[in-house]
Design a protein around this motif. Sequence first.
Motif, PDB file in Angstrom:
ATOM      1  N   LEU A 193      25.807  31.485  20.597  1.00 46.92           N
ATOM      2  CA  LEU A 193      25.324  30.929  19.327  1.00 46.92           C
ATOM      3  C   LEU A 193      26.422  30.038  18.761  1.00 46.92           C
ATOM      4  N   ARG A 218      21.650  31.979  27.557  1.00 47.47           N
ATOM      5  CA  ARG A 218      20.837  31.258  26.557  1.00 47.47           C
ATOM      6  C   ARG A 218      21.757  30.771  25.459  1.00 47.47           C
ATOM      7  N   CYS A 220      21.967  28.565  21.505  1.00 46.85           N
ATOM      8  CA  CYS A 220      21.269  27.955  20.378  1.00 46.85           C
ATOM      9  C   CYS A 220      22.331  27.287  19.509  1.00 46.85           C
ATOM     10  N   TYR A 222      23.454  25.746  15.958  1.00 44.99           N
ATOM     11  CA  TYR A 222      23.159  25.783  14.515  1.00 44.99           C
ATOM     12  C   TYR A 222      23.882  24.614  13.855  1.00 44.99           C
ATOM     13  N   ARG A 255      18.304  24.010  22.409  1.00 46.36           N
ATOM     14  CA  ARG A 255      17.637  24.629  21.244  1.00 46.36           C
ATOM     15  C   ARG A 255      18.513  24.416  20.027  1.00 46.36           C
ATOM     16  N   CYS A 257      18.817  24.706  15.638  1.00 49.22           N
ATOM     17  CA  CYS A 257      18.313  25.162  14.342  1.00 49.22           C
ATOM     18  C   CYS A 257      19.021  24.370  13.265  1.00 49.22           C
ATOM     19  N   HIS A 269      17.955  37.342  17.783  1.00 56.39           N
ATOM     20  CA  HIS A 269      18.595  37.289  19.105  1.00 56.39           C
ATOM     21  C   HIS A 269      18.876  38.685  19.660  1.00 56.39           C
TER      22      HIS A 269
END
Length: 310
Positions: A193, A218, A220, A222, A255, A257, A269
């Motif tokens: 993350l 994975r 993501c 931000y 991905r 956000c 998550h």
Amino acid sequence: MTADGEQKVEDAFTIQESDCCGNGCTNCILDNKPKPSQRALLAGKRNIILKYTRFRLLQRDSHKGDDQVLFLHFAADSDEKDDCVLDIPPGHHVMLRIGSLLRPYSPYWTDFASKEFKILVKLQPDGPMSKNLAAMQLNDRLEFRGPIGNYQHDPAVTKCIFIIAQGVAIAPTLLLVGQVLENEDDMSRIWHLVCSPDLQHVYFRDQLLEFAKYWNYRSCLYVPHQQCGSAACLVAGHCIQECDELRRSLRYKERVCLHRLDASELESHANPAIPGLRVLIIAGDSGFQQAMGEAAARALAVAQENVYLL
Ligand SMILES: Cc1cc2nc3c(=O)[nH]c(=O)nc-3n(C[C@H](O)[C@H](O)[C@H](O)COP(=O)(O)OP(=O)(O)OC[C@H]3O[C@@H](n4cnc5c(N)ncnc54)[C@H](O)[C@@H]3O)c2cc1C
């Protein structure tokens, strides 16, 4: 080895109060004394960085669009002995010394045999070490010592590893991810993350996309301050999820956000049905580690002894 030789080796490991940079690092050198490397011992060599050693600047690049962020590539000085290797395990940092000024840095790439490493540096306005680093020219020499840290990963134990990284502190997390993904026998899964103001300040995007080819990774991103010039995004104060320009700037499988990573987002998550020891790694400045630490451990159901602050 003679008694004299043993004494010299012992002196190299001696840590005094003055070896601490005084910045209140979570993994202070006083509690995490650099230890002889098992990997180096197996190779019948010495870890060159155990005592302060001169490294030469081989390459210096700035981040596209931000000359306050530098990628620096160092190699052990050619005067340094050939019976050595460089072992900086993932999750460990090194101390840079210029005179009495000490600052820690966390490599994102190291090479055992050629004794080279790379760091990503964000220059701080009026920071004393930043001034020195900004003035560095190719082939200049700097002294580093380490490795400092306490992170250990046992590939035999399957884990759910949550890594939360802030800005340039994503750098040392690349080694942690690589260590898991490059070992086919390691069944651990990683959730990476990444918190940055905007996409321009997400470093190593290409590397993250390479990681995304693995089944057990994975990520993501931000990026709450991502902002294009379209009327709707200007009104919102940041890009909106439907923003066409944002869509165009994303790569396959990225991905994103457009808000901060908060408690409810962290819970999304958690994936409680996936088995494995839950480990949380937080890489960022002390304010970020404090703000994230407790909330993330709770939301992701990680026991306190399995939380690592880099
Ligand atoms: C374990 C550890 C590893 C680190 N690894 C890296 C690294 O790989 N790359 C890197 O660029 N920096 C890293 N840092 C920070 C680094 O050690 C220095 O603090 C930084 O380079 C600034 O040094 P300075 O002497 O120029 O300024 P300082 O006198 O240290 O700081 C000047 C001002 O900037 C603030 N500041 C310092 N660092 C940060 C930061 N990261 N985010 C926000 N504000 C900050 C300080 O609070 C201060 O107000 C690491 C810190 C720790 C504890």
